[in-house]
Motif scaffolding. Structure first.
Motif, PDB file in Angstrom:
ATOM      1  N   GLN A  51       0.846  -1.190   0.000  1.00  0.00           N
ATOM      2  CA  GLN A  51       0.000   0.000   0.000  1.00  0.00           C
ATOM      3  C   GLN A  51       0.886   1.245   0.000  1.00  0.00           C
ATOM      4  N   VAL A  52       0.552   2.201  -0.845  1.00  0.00           N
ATOM      5  CA  VAL A  52       1.314   3.445  -0.943  1.00  0.00           C
ATOM      6  C   VAL A  52       0.357   4.595  -1.229  1.00  0.00           C
ATOM      7  N   PRO A  53       0.724   5.818  -0.817  1.00  0.00           N
ATOM      8  CA  PRO A  53      -0.070   6.998  -1.194  1.00  0.00           C
ATOM      9  C   PRO A  53       0.270   7.411  -2.618  1.00  0.00           C
ATOM     10  N   ILE A  54      -0.720   7.441  -3.504  1.00  0.00           N
ATOM     11  CA  ILE A  54      -0.467   7.728  -4.914  1.00  0.00           C
ATOM     12  C   ILE A  54      -1.540   8.652  -5.474  1.00  0.00           C
ATOM     13  N   TYR A  55      -1.195   9.289  -6.600  1.00  0.00           N
ATOM     14  CA  TYR A  55      -2.191   9.918  -7.456  1.00  0.00           C
ATOM     15  C   TYR A  55      -2.623   8.854  -8.464  1.00  0.00           C
ATOM     16  N   PRO A  56      -3.825   8.303  -8.345  1.00  0.00           N
ATOM     17  CA  PRO A  56      -4.172   7.118  -9.134  1.00  0.00           C
ATOM     18  C   PRO A  56      -4.050   7.325 -10.641  1.00  0.00           C
ATOM     19  N   THR A  89      10.104  -1.104   0.953  1.00  0.00           N
ATOM     20  CA  THR A  89      10.875  -0.989   2.186  1.00  0.00           C
ATOM     21  C   THR A  89      10.194   0.041   3.079  1.00  0.00           C
ATOM     22  N   ALA A  90      10.839   0.334   4.191  1.00  0.00           N
ATOM     23  CA  ALA A  90      10.243   1.298   5.117  1.00  0.00           C
ATOM     24  C   ALA A  90      10.184   2.700   4.515  1.00  0.00           C
ATOM     25  N   LYS A  91      11.044   2.995   3.547  1.00  0.00           N
ATOM     26  CA  LYS A  91      11.129   4.355   3.026  1.00  0.00           C
ATOM     27  C   LYS A  91      10.588   4.517   1.611  1.00  0.00           C
ATOM     28  N   GLN A  92      10.573   3.452   0.802  1.00  0.00           N
ATOM     29  CA  GLN A  92      10.203   3.657  -0.592  1.00  0.00           C
ATOM     30  C   GLN A  92       9.612   2.400  -1.224  1.00  0.00           C
ATOM     31  N   LEU A  93       8.915   2.629  -2.332  1.00  0.00           N
ATOM     32  CA  LEU A  93       8.393   1.566  -3.183  1.00  0.00           C
ATOM     33  C   LEU A  93       9.225   1.530  -4.455  1.00  0.00           C
ATOM     34  N   THR A  94       9.600   0.331  -4.872  1.00  0.00           N
ATOM     35  CA  THR A  94      10.349   0.151  -6.116  1.00  0.00           C
ATOM     36  C   THR A  94       9.520  -0.685  -7.074  1.00  0.00           C
ATOM     37  N   LEU A  95       9.284  -0.138  -8.267  1.00  0.00           N
ATOM     38  CA  LEU A  95       8.516  -0.815  -9.298  1.00  0.00           C
ATOM     39  C   LEU A  95       9.402  -0.962 -10.530  1.00  0.00           C
ATOM     40  N   GLU A  96       9.566  -2.207 -11.000  1.00  0.00           N
ATOM     41  CA  GLU A  96      10.459  -2.485 -12.124  1.00  0.00           C
ATOM     42  C   GLU A  96       9.671  -3.120 -13.275  1.00  0.00           C
ATOM     43  N   VAL A 105       5.766  10.385 -12.278  1.00  0.00           N
ATOM     44  CA  VAL A 105       6.633   9.968 -11.167  1.00  0.00           C
ATOM     45  C   VAL A 105       7.139  11.188 -10.401  1.00  0.00           C
ATOM     46  N   SER A 106       7.475  12.253 -11.113  1.00  0.00           N
ATOM     47  CA  SER A 106       7.938  13.474 -10.448  1.00  0.00           C
ATOM     48  C   SER A 106       6.849  14.085  -9.581  1.00  0.00           C
ATOM     49  N   ALA A 107       5.577  13.952 -10.015  1.00  0.00           N
ATOM     50  CA  ALA A 107       4.476  14.453  -9.200  1.00  0.00           C
ATOM     51  C   ALA A 107       4.387  13.733  -7.862  1.00  0.00           C
ATOM     52  N   HIS A 108       4.915  12.503  -7.800  1.00  0.00           N
ATOM     53  CA  HIS A 108       4.958  11.742  -6.546  1.00  0.00           C
ATOM     54  C   HIS A 108       6.256  11.979  -5.776  1.00  0.00           C
ATOM     55  N   GLN A 109       7.082  12.927  -6.220  1.00  0.00           N
ATOM     56  CA  GLN A 109       8.420  13.142  -5.654  1.00  0.00           C
ATOM     57  C   GLN A 109       9.277  11.880  -5.752  1.00  0.00           C
ATOM     58  N   GLY A 110       9.073  11.125  -6.837  1.00  0.00           N
ATOM     59  CA  GLY A 110       9.831   9.905  -7.047  1.00  0.00           C
ATOM     60  C   GLY A 110      10.858  10.059  -8.150  1.00  0.00           C
ATOM     61  N   LYS A 111      11.479   8.926  -8.519  1.00  0.00           N
ATOM     62  CA  LYS A 111      12.509   8.928  -9.557  1.00  0.00           C
ATOM     63  C   LYS A 111      12.233   7.785 -10.521  1.00  0.00           C
ATOM     64  N   VAL A 171      13.193  -0.576 -16.657  1.00  0.00           N
ATOM     65  CA  VAL A 171      12.803   0.758 -16.202  1.00  0.00           C
ATOM     66  C   VAL A 171      12.408   0.641 -14.724  1.00  0.00           C
ATOM     67  N   THR A 172      13.048   1.442 -13.883  1.00  0.00           N
ATOM     68  CA  THR A 172      12.831   1.369 -12.431  1.00  0.00           C
ATOM     69  C   THR A 172      12.185   2.659 -11.942  1.00  0.00           C
ATOM     70  N   ILE A 173      11.075   2.502 -11.222  1.00  0.00           N
ATOM     71  CA  ILE A 173      10.381   3.639 -10.596  1.00  0.00           C
ATOM     72  C   ILE A 173      10.519   3.496  -9.087  1.00  0.00           C
ATOM     73  N   THR A 174      10.955   4.547  -8.424  1.00  0.00           N
ATOM     74  CA  THR A 174      11.023   4.550  -6.955  1.00  0.00           C
ATOM     75  C   THR A 174      10.131   5.687  -6.450  1.00  0.00           C
ATOM     76  N   LEU A 175       9.224   5.342  -5.541  1.00  0.00           N
ATOM     77  CA  LEU A 175       8.304   6.312  -4.965  1.00  0.00           C
ATOM     78  C   LEU A 175       8.490   6.348  -3.450  1.00  0.00           C
ATOM     79  N   PRO A 176       8.569   7.528  -2.845  1.00  0.00           N
ATOM     80  CA  PRO A 176       8.700   7.597  -1.381  1.00  0.00           C
ATOM     81  C   PRO A 176       7.403   7.190  -0.706  1.00  0.00           C
ATOM     82  N   ARG A 177       7.520   6.551   0.455  1.00  0.00           N
ATOM     83  CA  ARG A 177       6.327   6.155   1.210  1.00  0.00           C
ATOM     84  C   ARG A 177       5.861   7.249   2.137  1.00  0.00           C
TER      85      ARG A 177
END
Length: 455
Positions: free
Chosen positions: A343-348, A377-384, A430-436, A449-455
């Protein structure tokens, strides 16, 4: 003899109201789970026990079915009263042998069965799990569990277990009735503020808190003034954005409309040439590109969106189903490895559009398979998202493919028919989520392609 002054009535009402409400909530929290457990969990009925015993007899009669390469075949689907049922085989160490990743519901049921110390069935939200049926084969002890889709209406009061916020709201209403006139005096300006906030959220940008509430000298008045100031800023910003998008759409699409009208008139006069067909094709392409540009602008502005705490698999379910269908049409395989518990906070809408663009891009260039996997992890979500296509050999292209209108010189993107905006839209989301987001080549070939989103 002097009279003893009675306690302040408002204090007494507030005390009694909140005390009664808290007592009610504590009682509900303590009693409802017990009622739910007694309702959902019962002894294993003979029909389900007979189903498991038939499977056990088959395994005992055919020990070769316990071999690893044949476990998933027989346990995949069976029929029970016209419904598909899934059978799980568990060894004496509690390891599920015929499922790579057992569901969370199954793991929870196995713990409940251990506590019950007898075969039981348990009704979860949308499925019924039952077992265990213990048997021996090859001088080892095994257990069988079954799962089938099933839904039973539950007693009305179980509604409050799933809607704790509603239960809390009822408690607040009860306390408000007990508090009387004081609660009414305090709640009136708050209701006015709530109505204004709801109207603003529903698109009424002119909504403001009434003057009487804004002129109060307490914290509520200060909150009303801050809200009105925020509403003024939001209205100015949204109106500016809407004007900008409207101007862009008008300025770019108006000449396109005239061009298509001219083409239609030319055809009407019998001027049907390859050049006219080419002009019409390019006009259609330009119109699609404008639509992509507007989508990129909307994602960057993140208009009318708010973050929601959602299960990632549920949020992406439709996108994954569509991608799986598209991959099958191209005789390619899509592997999905996303745990239901993430579960993560996202803009759907922006995130689903980003994943859709990346998946379609991967499927287009994959040779035989595409994989999408998530870890947390405790700090981020990684989507590959990984494909086994040709990849992008040039390192500079890997770093620049997320820029608008950039198309690498490699064969991967020369004949795609796009404009280099799909990955730019993904990067903006991804930038709108403050991710990379980043791309890397895989060995011996392929792209990840790797997406990392902060939790």
């Amino acid at each position: 003899m002097p009279k003893i002054k009675s306690p302040n009535n408002i204090f007494v009402k507030l005390l009694l109201g909140f005390w009664l409400c808290s007592s009610l909530i504590i009682a509900l929290i303590g009693i409802l789970p017990l009622l739910q457990q007694n309702h959902d969990q019962t002894e294993l009925p003979p029909s389900l026990e007979h189903l498991l015993s038939k499977v056990a007899d088959k395994l005992k009669a055919n020990p070769h079915l316990l071999q690893e390469d044949k476990l998933r075949r027989w346990g995949r689907f069976k029929e029970f009263n016209g419904r598909p049922v899934k059978i799980y085989l568990v060894d004496q160490n509690g390891r599920v042998l015929n499922s790579h990743k057992p569901s969370r519901s199954l793991r929870r049921f196995m713990l409940l069965a251990d506590e019950a110390e007898q075969p039981i069935k348990h009704q979860f939200r949308d499925e019924l799990i039952f077992g265990p049926y213990i048997f021996e084969a090859n001088q080892q002890q095994y257990s069988l569990f079954g799962r089938l889709p099933d839904h039973h209406p539950r007693p009305w009061f179980f509604f409050f277990i799933d809607n704790k916020l509603l239960t809390l709201s009822i408690a607040i209403v009860l306390s408000g009735l007990l508090c009387g006139l004081f609660a009414w005096h305090l709640g009136k300006p708050l209701r006015s503020l709530k109505r204004s906030a709801d109207a603003l959220a529903n698109g009424d940008l002119s909504s403001r808190v009434d003057t009487a509430t804004a002129k109060r000298n307490d914290e509520i008045g200060q909150l009303a003034q801050a809200f009105n100031g925020m509403a003024d800023s939001v209205e100015d910003m949204v109106n500016s954005q809407q004007r900008l998008i409207s101007d862009i759409s008008h300025e770019l699409r108006t000449p396109l409309t005239r061009l298509k009208l001219s083409l239609a008139l030319s055809r009407k006069k019998g001027q049907q040439t390859q050049e006219i067909d080419r002009i019409e094709y390019e006009a259609d392409q330009l119109e699609k590109m404008i639509a992509e540009l507007l989508e990129l602008s909307r994602v960057k502005l993140n208009a009318n969106e708010s973050k929601h705490q959602l299960e990632l698999a549920e949020a992406l379910s439709q996108i994954l189903d569509d991608a799986d269908f598209e991959a099958q049409q191209q005789n390619k395989l899509l592997h999905i490895d996303i745990d239901d518990s993430i579960q993560v906070p996202i803009y759907p809408r922006p995130l689903t559009r980003a994943v859709e663009n990346l998946l379609r891009n991967a499927i287009r260039y994959a040779v035989s398979q595409v994989t999408i996997q998530a870890s947390i992890t405790a700090k981020q979500l990684t989507l590959e998202i990984i494909d086994d296509g040709p990849g992008i050999p040039d390192q500079s292209d890997l770093e620049a493919i997320f820029k608008p209108f950039y198309r690498p010189q490699s064969a991967r993107d020369r004949e795609s028919g796009g404009w280099g905006l799909g990955l730019a839209i993904a990067e903006a989301a991804v930038s709108a989520h403050q991710g990379k987001i980043k791309a890397d080549n895989c060995q011996p070939h392929g792209l990840k392609v790797t997406i990392t989103l902060p939790r």
